[in-house]
Scaffold this motif. Structure first.
Motif, PDB file in Angstrom:
ATOM      1  N   ILE A 243       0.863  -1.175   0.000  1.00  0.00           N
ATOM      2  CA  ILE A 243       0.000   0.000   0.000  1.00  0.00           C
ATOM      3  C   ILE A 243       0.906   1.233   0.000  1.00  0.00           C
ATOM      4  CG2 ILE A 243      -1.776   1.248   1.301  1.00  0.00           C
ATOM      5  CD1 ILE A 243      -2.732  -1.535   0.461  1.00  0.00           C
ATOM      6  N   TRP A 244       0.623   2.195  -0.860  1.00  0.00           N
ATOM      7  CA  TRP A 244       1.374   3.449  -0.837  1.00  0.00           C
ATOM      8  C   TRP A 244       0.790   4.358   0.232  1.00  0.00           C
ATOM      9  CZ3 TRP A 244       5.907   3.493  -2.813  1.00  0.00           C
ATOM     10  CH2 TRP A 244       6.192   2.723  -3.942  1.00  0.00           C
ATOM     11  N   GLU A 245       1.614   5.169   0.841  1.00  0.00           N
ATOM     12  CA  GLU A 245       1.171   6.045   1.926  1.00  0.00           C
ATOM     13  C   GLU A 245       0.079   7.022   1.490  1.00  0.00           C
ATOM     14  OE1 GLU A 245       4.072   8.764   3.523  1.00  0.00           O
ATOM     15  OE2 GLU A 245       4.863   9.201   1.544  1.00  0.00           O
ATOM     16  N   HIS A 246       0.001   7.353   0.205  1.00  0.00           N
ATOM     17  CA  HIS A 246      -0.982   8.327  -0.268  1.00  0.00           C
ATOM     18  C   HIS A 246      -2.354   7.695  -0.559  1.00  0.00           C
ATOM     19  CE1 HIS A 246       0.759   6.832  -4.112  1.00  0.00           C
ATOM     20  NE2 HIS A 246      -0.505   6.833  -4.466  1.00  0.00           N
ATOM     21  N   GLU A 247      -2.436   6.361  -0.497  1.00  0.00           N
ATOM     22  CA  GLU A 247      -3.699   5.697  -0.831  1.00  0.00           C
ATOM     23  C   GLU A 247      -4.754   5.923   0.240  1.00  0.00           C
ATOM     24  OE1 GLU A 247      -3.676   1.734  -2.635  1.00  0.00           O
ATOM     25  OE2 GLU A 247      -1.482   1.905  -2.682  1.00  0.00           O
ATOM     26  N   ASP A 248      -5.986   5.992  -0.205  1.00  0.00           N
ATOM     27  CA  ASP A 248      -7.129   6.139   0.698  1.00  0.00           C
ATOM     28  C   ASP A 248      -7.214   4.905   1.598  1.00  0.00           C
ATOM     29  OD1 ASP A 248      -9.792   7.175   1.537  1.00  0.00           O
ATOM     30  OD2 ASP A 248     -10.460   5.338   0.527  1.00  0.00           O
ATOM     31  N   PRO A 249      -7.380   5.091   2.910  1.00  0.00           N
ATOM     32  CA  PRO A 249      -7.420   3.944   3.827  1.00  0.00           C
ATOM     33  C   PRO A 249      -8.545   2.950   3.527  1.00  0.00           C
ATOM     34  CG  PRO A 249      -7.247   5.994   5.055  1.00  0.00           C
ATOM     35  CD  PRO A 249      -7.432   6.360   3.618  1.00  0.00           C
ATOM     36  N   VAL A 250      -9.676   3.425   3.062  1.00  0.00           N
ATOM     37  CA  VAL A 250     -10.792   2.523   2.750  1.00  0.00           C
ATOM     38  C   VAL A 250     -10.440   1.663   1.536  1.00  0.00           C
ATOM     39  CG1 VAL A 250     -13.213   2.420   2.038  1.00  0.00           C
ATOM     40  CG2 VAL A 250     -12.504   4.041   3.803  1.00  0.00           C
ATOM     41  N   THR A 251      -9.884   2.284   0.507  1.00  0.00           N
ATOM     42  CA  THR A 251      -9.456   1.536  -0.683  1.00  0.00           C
ATOM     43  C   THR A 251      -8.348   0.551  -0.327  1.00  0.00           C
ATOM     44  OG1 THR A 251     -10.004   3.462  -2.022  1.00  0.00           O
ATOM     45  CG2 THR A 251      -8.606   1.791  -3.047  1.00  0.00           C
ATOM     46  N   ALA A 252      -7.414   0.989   0.509  1.00  0.00           N
ATOM     47  CA  ALA A 252      -6.327   0.113   0.946  1.00  0.00           C
ATOM     48  C   ALA A 252      -6.875  -1.076   1.732  1.00  0.00           C
ATOM     49  CB  ALA A 252      -5.327   0.899   1.786  1.00  0.00           C
TER      50      ALA A 252
END
Length: 142
Positions: free
Chosen positions: A118-127
């Motif tokens: 997971i990239w740090e910029h990804e949305d937590p819900v999507t992650a």
């Protein structure tokens, strides 16, 4: 074993040693979302015995290891930057990080683990959705 070259200044060394290894804001946001969904996991664990590399989240029974990668440190294709000061040292350092990530992925896959990055910029819900998909691959085949 050869000695590793050091960053060019005491200030850079101090910033690097102050960098958090766990409990970063993106990691905490993902953990909160997964916990809200009823998921339980181990934090900052080596997935394999004797493996010196640690995953941010480990789902031992499902054999899923989750890494929340920082855009700078792991060379995000969208946000990566290359420092101009001491450029050769930084290029070696960051390339080494990426090579170690790929080696970790390969080792875990060979041992039967699923790796989620997971990239740090990804949305937590999507992650969290990506982690859920790795936890239940059979549900996603329907």
């Amino acid at each position: 074993m050869t000695a590793r070259p050091l960053p060019d200044s005491a200030a850079t060394r101090a910033r690097m040693s102050a960098q958090r290894r766990r409990d970063t804001a993106p990691e905490l946001a993902l953990r909160r979302e997964l916990h809200r969904r009823g998921r339980r996991y181990r934090v900052d664990r080596a997935p394999l015995p004797g493996m010196r590399r640690r995953a941010d989240l480990v789902f031992s029974r499902a054999r899923v290891a989750v890494f929340v990668d920082g855009c700078f440190w792991h060379r995000c294709p969208r946000h990566a930057t290359s420092p101009k000061n001491n450029a050769a040292w930084w290029a070696t350092k960051l390339d080494g990080n990426v090579a170690r990530d790929r080696d970790t992925d390969d080792r875990l896959a060979a041992a039967g683990w699923t790796v989620v990055r997971i990239w740090e910029h990804e949305d937590p819900v999507t992650a969290a959705d990506a982690v859920e998909a790795a936890l239940h691959p059979a549900r996603n085949d329907r």
